[in-house]
Design a protein around this motif. Structure first.
Motif, PDB file in Angstrom:
ATOM      1  N   LEU A  33      51.334  22.406  38.066  1.00  0.00           N
ATOM      2  CA  LEU A  33      50.955  23.828  37.382  1.00  0.00           C
ATOM      3  C   LEU A  33      51.584  25.217  37.989  1.00  0.00           C
ATOM      4  O   LEU A  33      51.106  25.992  38.929  1.00  0.00           O
ATOM      5  N   ASP A  34      52.151  25.458  36.649  1.00  0.00           N
ATOM      6  CA  ASP A  34      52.389  26.691  36.802  1.00  0.00           C
ATOM      7  C   ASP A  34      51.717  28.099  36.751  1.00  0.00           C
ATOM      8  O   ASP A  34      50.622  27.359  36.260  1.00  0.00           O
ATOM      9  N   SER A  35      52.132  29.349  36.827  1.00  0.00           N
ATOM     10  CA  SER A  35      51.096  30.310  36.316  1.00  0.00           C
ATOM     11  C   SER A  35      50.491  30.561  34.844  1.00  0.00           C
ATOM     12  O   SER A  35      49.540  30.581  34.492  1.00  0.00           O
ATOM     13  N   MET A  36      51.606  29.895  34.217  1.00  0.00           N
ATOM     14  CA  MET A  36      50.810  30.153  32.778  1.00  0.00           C
ATOM     15  C   MET A  36      50.304  29.209  32.198  1.00  0.00           C
ATOM     16  O   MET A  36      49.634  29.820  31.145  1.00  0.00           O
ATOM     17  N   ARG A  37      50.882  28.175  32.000  1.00  0.00           N
ATOM     18  CA  ARG A  37      49.479  26.676  31.591  1.00  0.00           C
ATOM     19  C   ARG A  37      47.904  26.777  32.906  1.00  0.00           C
ATOM     20  O   ARG A  37      46.997  26.467  32.473  1.00  0.00           O
ATOM     21  N   LYS A  38      48.165  27.377  34.116  1.00  0.00           N
ATOM     22  CA  LYS A  38      46.560  28.120  35.347  1.00  0.00           C
ATOM     23  C   LYS A  38      46.471  28.629  34.537  1.00  0.00           C
ATOM     24  O   LYS A  38      44.710  28.889  33.963  1.00  0.00           O
ATOM     25  N   PHE A  39      46.359  29.965  33.656  1.00  0.00           N
ATOM     26  CA  PHE A  39      46.178  30.889  32.844  1.00  0.00           C
ATOM     27  C   PHE A  39      45.251  29.604  31.332  1.00  0.00           C
ATOM     28  O   PHE A  39      43.651  30.408  31.771  1.00  0.00           O
ATOM     29  N   LEU A  40      46.091  29.238  30.861  1.00  0.00           N
ATOM     30  CA  LEU A  40      44.796  28.237  30.033  1.00  0.00           C
ATOM     31  C   LEU A  40      44.448  27.967  30.535  1.00  0.00           C
ATOM     32  O   LEU A  40      42.780  27.451  29.567  1.00  0.00           O
ATOM     33  N   LEU A  41      44.559  27.198  31.854  1.00  0.00           N
ATOM     34  CA  LEU A  41      43.233  26.139  32.333  1.00  0.00           C
ATOM     35  C   LEU A  41      42.344  27.702  31.949  1.00  0.00           C
ATOM     36  O   LEU A  41      40.822  26.542  32.025  1.00  0.00           O
ATOM     37  N   LEU A  42      42.025  28.074  33.304  1.00  0.00           N
ATOM     38  CA  LEU A  42      40.912  28.811  33.219  1.00  0.00           C
ATOM     39  C   LEU A  42      40.534  29.412  32.265  1.00  0.00           C
ATOM     40  O   LEU A  42      39.382  29.887  32.259  1.00  0.00           O
ATOM     41  N   VAL A  43      40.973  29.894  31.441  1.00  0.00           N
ATOM     42  CA  VAL A  43      40.844  30.639  29.997  1.00  0.00           C
ATOM     43  C   VAL A  43      39.053  29.095  28.991  1.00  0.00           C
ATOM     44  O   VAL A  43      38.130  29.042  29.068  1.00  0.00           O
ATOM     45  N   ALA A  44      39.757  27.300  29.285  1.00  0.00           N
ATOM     46  CA  ALA A  44      39.332  26.722  29.195  1.00  0.00           C
ATOM     47  C   ALA A  44      38.077  26.515  29.627  1.00  0.00           C
ATOM     48  O   ALA A  44      36.909  26.397  28.997  1.00  0.00           O
ATOM     49  N   ALA A  85      33.851  32.215  36.516  1.00  0.00           N
ATOM     50  CA  ALA A  85      34.957  31.821  36.417  1.00  0.00           C
ATOM     51  C   ALA A  85      35.679  32.875  35.546  1.00  0.00           C
ATOM     52  O   ALA A  85      37.504  33.238  35.334  1.00  0.00           O
ATOM     53  N   ALA A  86      35.044  33.576  34.993  1.00  0.00           N
ATOM     54  CA  ALA A  86      36.128  35.300  34.588  1.00  0.00           C
ATOM     55  C   ALA A  86      36.350  36.039  35.075  1.00  0.00           C
ATOM     56  O   ALA A  86      38.055  36.671  34.872  1.00  0.00           O
ATOM     57  N   ILE A  87      36.177  35.867  36.424  1.00  0.00           N
ATOM     58  CA  ILE A  87      36.684  37.016  37.393  1.00  0.00           C
ATOM     59  C   ILE A  87      37.321  36.243  38.218  1.00  0.00           C
ATOM     60  O   ILE A  87      38.657  37.087  38.141  1.00  0.00           O
ATOM     61  N   ASP A  88      38.116  34.866  38.468  1.00  0.00           N
ATOM     62  CA  ASP A  88      39.453  34.074  38.518  1.00  0.00           C
ATOM     63  C   ASP A  88      39.621  34.285  37.755  1.00  0.00           C
ATOM     64  O   ASP A  88      41.479  34.175  38.499  1.00  0.00           O
ATOM     65  N   LEU A  89      39.842  34.184  36.078  1.00  0.00           N
ATOM     66  CA  LEU A  89      40.717  34.872  35.328  1.00  0.00           C
ATOM     67  C   LEU A  89      41.738  35.604  35.164  1.00  0.00           C
ATOM     68  O   LEU A  89      42.852  35.880  35.096  1.00  0.00           O
ATOM     69  N   LEU A  90      40.453  37.202  35.069  1.00  0.00           N
ATOM     70  CA  LEU A  90      41.196  38.345  35.681  1.00  0.00           C
ATOM     71  C   LEU A  90      41.594  38.585  37.255  1.00  0.00           C
ATOM     72  O   LEU A  90      43.093  38.800  37.320  1.00  0.00           O
ATOM     73  N   GLY A  91      41.187  37.598  38.251  1.00  0.00           N
ATOM     74  CA  GLY A  91      42.517  37.755  38.991  1.00  0.00           C
ATOM     75  C   GLY A  91      43.569  36.448  39.321  1.00  0.00           C
ATOM     76  O   GLY A  91      44.398  37.142  40.026  1.00  0.00           O
ATOM     77  N   LEU A 140      44.043  38.910  24.062  1.00  0.00           N
ATOM     78  CA  LEU A 140      42.980  38.850  23.520  1.00  0.00           C
ATOM     79  C   LEU A 140      42.078  38.256  24.737  1.00  0.00           C
ATOM     80  O   LEU A 140      40.892  38.473  24.990  1.00  0.00           O
ATOM     81  N   ASN A 141      42.316  36.884  25.454  1.00  0.00           N
ATOM     82  CA  ASN A 141      41.368  36.369  26.114  1.00  0.00           C
ATOM     83  C   ASN A 141      41.047  37.411  27.349  1.00  0.00           C
ATOM     84  O   ASN A 141      40.269  37.262  27.652  1.00  0.00           O
ATOM     85  N   ILE A 142      42.304  37.808  27.608  1.00  0.00           N
ATOM     86  CA  ILE A 142      42.008  38.630  29.232  1.00  0.00           C
ATOM     87  C   ILE A 142      40.564  39.876  28.473  1.00  0.00           C
ATOM     88  O   ILE A 142      39.547  40.066  29.177  1.00  0.00           O
TER      89      ILE A 142
END
Length: 817
Positions: free
Chosen positions: A447-458, A505-511, A533-535
């Motif tokens: 899982l790369d960083s871009m797809r990880k971003f979407l997973l954390l958003v979910a 979870a929100a902190i994890d996404l921003l981190g 917008l997700n950020i």
């Protein structure tokens, strides 16, 4: 093999040669026995030294030459076969105009290059990997992991190969003849530069286009897709603001024509005449890219993402992408075209769900058999219509997001469709278990960083449903938990535990976003608009909970740091001053200040510490019509409400000041008093004030007046002449100034426009908590005066009210629901 050859080759191996797998050292002798070429290639035991001068047992059985070669290096057949297959596809597209003799010569040379085992040894593949990685550090392009090949992991190798093919592009693929669209002219060098910019910076976020075709081939298949790619490539080019504006208008006209007056092509090919308004699988790809990187606007209401993804989905069905694998219409289509159609159909569903979940709208999706099978984890590697690993992972995440929406908003007896309170928490537990399993599966598959971003958003979207369990508490009235029943107390505890989880979870996404930025300081500049917008939405959750009755059990310092990082991320994601990313960074500062004041008032109202623990504050929401992003719109609604009340107080105070001033200066002339009233009052001319509000959104579309038909005037914008109205015929018939090159490096281009300079924007990090400005990526061109205006720290100011009022009023939702 002749005896003389065997003896000479065996004698050549005497000395200090390295011992290889398959070699045997005789006891009491310094001579080394090496395996033959065939056995070394297959990593098998060889008895050539025993059977010499006869061939070894395995070569004799296979009836192949048994050759002993000191400097032989094993070749990696998988990589060689992949390179041959890829090169063969390129040759079929480039040999059509050559004579038979030239074709034979070219094939002979290609054969020598590709079949040479020395080009596919372990050492050379590692060198290739290293050079690829170094050249792509600044572009965040995924590299081909050669170690996966070495370890024999066939599945990972296939996935990495597809990802690498999606991002790599050769000089030959960048070759393209000059192109023009209306008054916009692109030279071959301009096209190569912008195409490379798109391939390395934007394409990894959504690898839907087969960029290995090359720029010229993509233009032949779809001029619309070609120009959308160049338009996206212009977003960050220095000095190209004017050119991007012109091209944006032209591209809008093409997309409009495809939507209203399309020419349908079910099986497009490069032999077809390029047509601007042709609808095909490639025009659908153009709409998908246009959705992820929409035109720059100053308000959410003007964002076109929701409209364009709907058009993309409907157009995809119109050209048959949803039935490409089994429809009789495609019996004559080649395998490559069907793969293109299947991949695009999957991406349509992915992008549609991402946009819908982020904007709080129902999604245009159809997770049908074709999508589910194409993204299955146990997909046959030999299947002819494969989907690249990044798209497969995005589809799995999007499918989960769709399940969350359909599960939590499936109650027909509720006006908002939300499930009942007794069902909500058990369903959230089940969905969270499913998300954990999905996360484990994705992490096991690179899982790369871009797809990880979407997973954390979910994950954030799922857990925000805990906010809907509580009542709005941003008023002074609070519910005393001491008056609840045991069942209500238990439910309240589960809800608060869920709110703590969404905070983390929100902190994890921003981190994770900040880590991506620190790893590659340029990546934030190429984020899709929906990522920014997700950020912003995650930051609102943190601000709300930090200033709530749960603050005593939360890591406040960690939340502050994440929020400051979110302000910095959105600010540096801005392309032009006053665009949505720029404004969101400023509004975030106001939201934090507002919630801090509200929280302070609540704490002062409580008589004792027991009251603070027994009463909840700022844990619920009033707006629940936007599904998983209702918290975000609720925060904006509260800000607008509070700003409006502060505005009324200021206006009342100003009127009192005017009356007192008039009593003190009765001797002043009428003209003087009128001038003084205009100076003190800000609502003397409400119409002019409204016009000023419109002028604060310079990037949004201009209103188009409905001209009086009797006057014979044509359709035009108030700020433009009728001749500026674009049509497809006008685009096709306009002459092109071919002698004017694209000015990408104009020295004073940025000085004369309202945008921030690229180097300044990268280094600026607005201060949120009164701390000095800091920079994740310091730049010599840093200009401290370009920081955000200080009035954003005062959430009661007129500027904040105007900005939020425009943002809320124009976003097409009822804030009272």
């Amino acid at each position: 093999m002749s005896p003389s050859q065997s003896e000479s080759d065996l004698s050549a191996f005497e000395g200090n040669g390295n011992s290889k797998r398959g070699s045997i050292r005789e006891s009491g002798s310094s001579r080394k026995k090496f395996a033959c070429v065939e056995c070394r290639q297959q990593k098998s035991k060889c008895d050539a030294h025993e059977r010499a001068p006869e061939p070894c047992t395995k070569c004799a059985k296979k009836d192949v030459p048994c050759i002993l070669k000191r400097d032989f290096r094993r070749t990696y057949k998988r990589a060689r076969n992949e390179a041959i297959e890829k090169r063969f596809k390129e040759l079929t597209r480039t040999l059509t105009n050559l004579s038979s003799e030239d074709i034979l010569k070219k094939i002979e040379q290609e054969q020598k290059d590709l079949l040479s085992g020395q080009n596919f040894t372990k050492e050379k593949l590692k060198i290739k990997k290293l050079s690829t990685t170094q050249s792509n550090v600044s572009s965040s392009v995924p590299s081909w992991d050669i170690e996966e090949i070495t370890n024999g992991d066939a599945d990972a190798t296939e996935d990495n190969k597809v990802e690498n093919e999606q991002c790599s592009i050769s000089d030959q693929q960048l070759v393209c003849s000059p192109k023009s669209l209306g008054e916009v002219y692109m030279s071959s060098d301009d096209i190569a530069e912008l195409f490379q910019e798109f391939a390395t910076k934007y394409h990894p976020f959504l690898p839907v286009v087969d960029i290995s075709r090359g720029a010229e081939s993509i233009y032949s298949l779809s001029p619309c897709l070609f120009w959308v790619i160049l338009l996206i490539g212009l977003r960050r080019k220095s000095g190209a603001i004017d050119l991007m504006t012109k091209l944006s208008s032209l591209v809008k006209s093409i997309l409009a024509e495809i939507t209203i007056s399309p020419i349908i092509r079910y099986t497009p090919s490069e032999n077809d005449e390029p047509v601007l308004n042709v609808a095909s699988v490639y025009s659908v790809q153009a709409f998908l890219l246009y959705t992820f990187w929409p035109p720059l606007t100053s308000s959410l209401s003007a964002d076109t993402s929701w409209n364009t993804i709907g058009t993309a989905m409907f157009q995809a069905i119109r050209v048959g992408l949803n039935c490409a694998e089994f429809s009789k219409e495609y019996e004559s289509a080649n395998s490559e075209l069907i793969s293109e159609q299947v991949r695009t159909w999957v991406c349509c569903n992915v992008v549609s769900q991402i946009i819908a979940s982020s904007f709080g709208f129902p999604a245009y999706v159809s997770f049908d058999h074709a999508v589910i099978i194409a993204t299955a984890e146990n997909q046959d590697k030999n299947e002819r219509h494969r989907v690249p690993l990044p798209i497969k992972q995005m589809a799995q995440i999007a499918h989960f997001e769709n399940q969350v929406i359909s599960t939590m908003n499936s109650n027909p007896s509720n006006e908002l469709g939300m499930v009942g309170g007794e069902q909500k928490q058990p369903l959230l537990h089940v969905l969270n278990q499913q998300l954990s399993q999905l996360e484990m599966n994705l992490e096991e598959n690179n899982l790369d960083s871009m797809r990880k971003f979407l997973l954390l958003v979910a994950k954030v979207h799922l857990l925000t449903y805990y906010f809907t369990d509580t009542f709005p508490k941003h008023k002074k009235e609070s519910t005393d938990v001491r008056l609840m029943s045991l069942s209500e107390i238990a439910s309240n505890f589960e809800t608060k535990r869920g709110l703590v989880r969404v905070f983390n979870a929100a902190i994890d996404l921003l981190g994770h976003s900040t880590k991506m930025w620190q790893t590659d300081p340029a990546i934030i500049k190429y984020f899709p608009g929906v990522f920014v917008l997700n950020i912003w939405q995650s930051a609102c959750i943190i601000s709300k909970l930090v200033h709530s009755s749960l603050s005593a059990v939360l890591d406040i310092d960690r939340g502050k740091k994440a929020y400051q990082d979110a302000v910095s991320l959105t600010f540096n994601a801005s392309v032009l001053k006053h665009d949505m990313a720029y404004r969101s960074s400023a509004i975030m500062k106001s939201i934090w200040s507002m919630f801090a004041n509200m929280h302070g008032d609540w704490k002062r109202d409580k008589v004792c510490q027991v009251d603070k623990f027994a009463n909840d504050f700022n844990l619920g929401i009033s707006i629940k019509s936007r599904m998983s992003v209702s918290v975000f719109f609720d925060c904006l609604y509260i800000l607008r409400e509070k700003c409006g009340m502060a505005k009324i107080r200021r206006e009342a105070q100003q009127l009192e000041d005017e009356e007192d001033y008039d009593e003190e200066d009765e001797n002043n002339s009428e003209e003087q008093r009128a001038a003084q009233r205009r100076t003190l009052s800000r609502i003397r001319h409400p119409e002019e004030s409204a016009r000023k509000i419109i002028k604060t959104t310079p990037l949004d579309p201009n209103p188009i007046n409905a001209a009086n038909t009797s006057s014979g005037s044509s359709l035009a914008s108030p700020n433009s002449q009728p001749a500026d109205v674009l049509s497809l015929n006008g685009i096709l018939n306009k002459s092109s100034p071919r002698n004017i090159p694209m000015a990408l490096e104009e020295p004073n281009a940025l000085t004369n426009n309202p945008s921030l300079q690229e180097e300044d924007q990268q280094s600026l990090v607005p201060s949120l908590f009164g701390l000095p400005e800091r920079s994740i990526d310091p730049s010599p061109g840093h200009n401290p005066q370009l920081a955000l205006p200080e009035h954003w720290d005062n959430w009661e100011s007129d500027s904040v009210w105007r900005d939020v009022d425009i943002l809320m009023n124009e976003f097409a939702f009822n804030p009272t629901v």
